[in-house]
Scaffold this motif. Structure first.
Motif, mmCIF file in Angstrom:
data_model
loop_
_atom_site.group_PDB
_atom_site.id
_atom_site.type_symbol
_atom_site.label_atom_id
_atom_site.label_comp_id
_atom_site.label_asym_id
_atom_site.label_seq_id
_atom_site.Cartn_x
_atom_site.Cartn_y
_atom_site.Cartn_z
ATOM 1 N N PRO A 14 9.600 -15.432 -21.628
ATOM 2 C CA PRO A 14 9.141 -16.619 -20.872
ATOM 3 C C PRO A 14 8.585 -17.718 -21.758
ATOM 4 O O PRO A 14 8.824 -18.905 -21.497
ATOM 5 C CB PRO A 14 8.052 -16.042 -19.947
ATOM 6 C CG PRO A 14 7.661 -14.744 -20.544
ATOM 7 C CD PRO A 14 8.866 -14.221 -21.237
ATOM 8 N N PHE A 21 10.403 -21.488 -21.369
ATOM 9 C CA PHE A 21 9.715 -22.520 -20.606
ATOM 10 C C PHE A 21 10.272 -23.915 -20.891
ATOM 11 O O PHE A 21 10.267 -24.783 -20.025
ATOM 12 C CB PHE A 21 8.212 -22.501 -20.894
ATOM 13 C CG PHE A 21 7.480 -21.356 -20.248
ATOM 14 C CD1 PHE A 21 7.994 -20.723 -19.130
ATOM 15 C CD2 PHE A 21 6.264 -20.914 -20.761
ATOM 16 C CE1 PHE A 21 7.329 -19.660 -18.526
ATOM 17 C CE2 PHE A 21 5.578 -19.860 -20.164
ATOM 18 C CZ PHE A 21 6.115 -19.230 -19.045
ATOM 19 N N ALA A 31 2.953 -16.604 -18.867
ATOM 20 C CA ALA A 31 3.905 -15.592 -19.314
ATOM 21 C C ALA A 31 3.475 -14.195 -18.879
ATOM 22 O O ALA A 31 4.302 -13.391 -18.410
ATOM 23 C CB ALA A 31 4.044 -15.649 -20.838
ATOM 24 N N ILE A 76 4.120 -13.820 -15.163
ATOM 25 C CA ILE A 76 5.539 -13.597 -14.871
ATOM 26 C C ILE A 76 5.931 -12.161 -15.198
ATOM 27 O O ILE A 76 6.647 -11.499 -14.429
ATOM 28 C CB ILE A 76 6.399 -14.602 -15.658
ATOM 29 C CG1 ILE A 76 6.273 -15.992 -15.035
ATOM 30 C CG2 ILE A 76 7.861 -14.162 -15.692
ATOM 31 C CD1 ILE A 76 7.003 -17.079 -15.802
ATOM 32 N N CYS A 77 5.463 -11.655 -16.329
ATOM 33 C CA CYS A 77 5.757 -10.263 -16.701
ATOM 34 C C CYS A 77 5.157 -9.300 -15.682
ATOM 35 O O CYS A 77 5.790 -8.305 -15.297
ATOM 36 C CB CYS A 77 5.211 -9.957 -18.091
ATOM 37 S SG CYS A 77 6.079 -10.804 -19.432
ATOM 38 N N ILE A 119 12.195 -11.554 -15.209
ATOM 39 C CA ILE A 119 11.453 -12.388 -16.166
ATOM 40 C C ILE A 119 12.268 -13.621 -16.530
ATOM 41 O O ILE A 119 11.752 -14.746 -16.557
ATOM 42 C CB ILE A 119 11.105 -11.585 -17.432
ATOM 43 C CG1 ILE A 119 10.004 -10.566 -17.131
ATOM 44 C CG2 ILE A 119 10.646 -12.516 -18.555
ATOM 45 C CD1 ILE A 119 9.677 -9.661 -18.293
ATOM 46 N N THR A 120 13.552 -13.425 -16.814
ATOM 47 C CA THR A 120 14.420 -14.547 -17.177
ATOM 48 C C THR A 120 14.534 -15.542 -16.031
ATOM 49 O O THR A 120 14.431 -16.757 -16.224
ATOM 50 C CB THR A 120 15.814 -14.034 -17.569
ATOM 51 O OG1 THR A 120 15.700 -13.110 -18.655
ATOM 52 C CG2 THR A 120 16.723 -15.183 -17.986
ATOM 53 N N SER A 146 11.198 -17.381 -15.410
ATOM 54 C CA SER A 146 10.907 -18.289 -16.523
ATOM 55 C C SER A 146 11.772 -19.539 -16.447
ATOM 56 O O SER A 146 11.301 -20.652 -16.700
ATOM 57 C CB SER A 146 11.138 -17.573 -17.862
ATOM 58 O OG SER A 146 10.318 -16.433 -17.970
#
Length: 376
Positions: free
Chosen positions: A69, A73, A216, A219-220, A243-244, A247
């Motif tokens: 991430p 970004f 980050a 998001i994880c 995650i992808t 992000s």
């Protein structure tokens, strides 16, 4: 070495390497990725220094989800979509190359090994997808425990050698017969935009680092929680895909895309990953892998790479795209970011991660299909 000291060494070494790159020209010329990878290998093979494999694995597994991430970004998604067609073609050629290579090498070894057809399928699984696919194919075919362990060890040793080539001379070799990537966005460009010298350590930069890290981690955490909810466990493919996706969605927000420090922090996480992976390349495992199994594995990998590059030359695919899709198939999405950094081309990160995830989806099917096709 205690677990805490090992973590501190692995996490702290990239800082020393980056400092050395600023004051020592040879270190800057070799590059931080190679230096960190080499430092990890030296640590992992240092006599009298007993490292805990589980600790290195944990650090490497934590570094990549955090780095993705931070690095994505600032992605320009509309620009990336223009690369999709070429990347997909290169990925298909890589899969075909793995199938042909495993078939040729498997038939060549058919008179020497009774499980050659199972090994061929397992290697298609790992060289299209990843280790999880190899394990799935081996379990489905009920391969012997000895064969399973030896083939995994051989893959680690052969893969470590190819990874070292990828982060050092692969791009220069590929450019000898493949066209260059058209107008790449250099890896260092993001760092340059964030300023140098005193600006790097301003309150704005520190605030950007903090916010980037918080976002980050969030998001994880959300991705891991969703994986636990959907699959009942932490499934690497699901976590990386989420995650992808999250992000990239965040990259559409101008405030997120312009956060200072996110790329620098993600870059550091990648260097930590390189050190951790380097410590896992234990040269002493080469002798225990069994010469015939190692030759079988290395032959499949080398032939698959050669065929992939040869077919790419026929279709005039650029060098960076071929290298990143080769990384996606041979190693999986976790290794995309370090190789993209070595190539100094951040545009291909999304493409590489996407094709790596596609490889996870296809690897088990293609591996089992080839094994059943070759079965005596």
């Amino acid at each position: 070495m205690s677990a805490l000291i090992q973590v501190l060494v692995v996490v702290g070494l990239p800082g020393l390497v980056l400092l050395g790159a600023r004051v020592l020209r040879p270190v800057a010329w070799v590059g931080p990725v190679v230096m960190c990878y080499a430092a990890g290998i030296l640590l992992g093979n240092a006599p009298g220094l007993s490292l805990q494999t589980g600790v290195s694995l944990s650090v490497s597994e934590a570094a990549v989800p955090l780095a993705i991430p931070l690095l994505l970004f600032s992605t320009d998604v509309p620009r990336w979509t223009r690369l999709a067609r070429t990347t997909l073609l290169s990925f298909v050629l890589a899969c075909v190359s793995a199938l042909v290579s495993a078939t040729v090498v498997g038939l060549a070894f058919s008179g020497r090994m009774d499980e050659w057809w199972k090994m061929a399928g397992m290697l298609v699984g790992v060289y299209v997808g990843g280790t999880a696919n190899m394990n799935a194919v081996g379990s489905a075919l009920q391969v012997r425990e000895e064969t399973f362990v030896l083939l995994n060890t051989a893959d680690i040793v052969a893969g470590a050698a190819y990874l070292l080539v990828l982060v050092t001379v692969a791009q220069r070799i590929a450019l000898a017969f493949l066209p260059p990537f058209p107008n790449p966005t250099a890896w260092d460009a993001a760092s340059a935009e964030e300023g140098t010298g005193q600006e790097r350590f301003s309150w704005r930069f520190a605030r950007g680092l903090t916010l980037s890290l918080i976002l980050a981690v969030a998001i994880c955490g959300v991705s891991a929680g969703a994986s636990l909810g959907l699959a009942g466990r932490l499934e690497a493919t699901v976590v990386l895909l989420l995650i992808t996706t999250l992000s990239l969605a965040a990259s559409f927000i101008p405030a997120v895309r312009s956060l200072p420090g996110s790329y620098a922090l993600g870059d550091y996480a990648l260097l930590v990953f390189c050190v951790a992976v380097g410590t896992l390349a234990d040269a002493s495992q080469l002798g225990s892998a069994g010469l015939s199994v190692f030759v079988f594995c290395a032959s499949v990998m080398v032939l698959a790479i050669v065929l992939h590059f040869g077919l790419a030359a026929l279709f005039r695919i650029d060098a960076d795209t071929v290298l990143i899709t080769s990384t996606a198939t041979i190693f999986g999405p976790a290794f995309i970011a370090p190789v993209a950094r070595a190539l100094r081309n951040r545009e291909l990160m999304v493409s590489g991660i996407t094709t790596g995830l596609m490889g996870f989806a296809l690897g088990t099917y293609l591996g089992l299909a080839l094994s059943w096709l070759l079965r005596p």
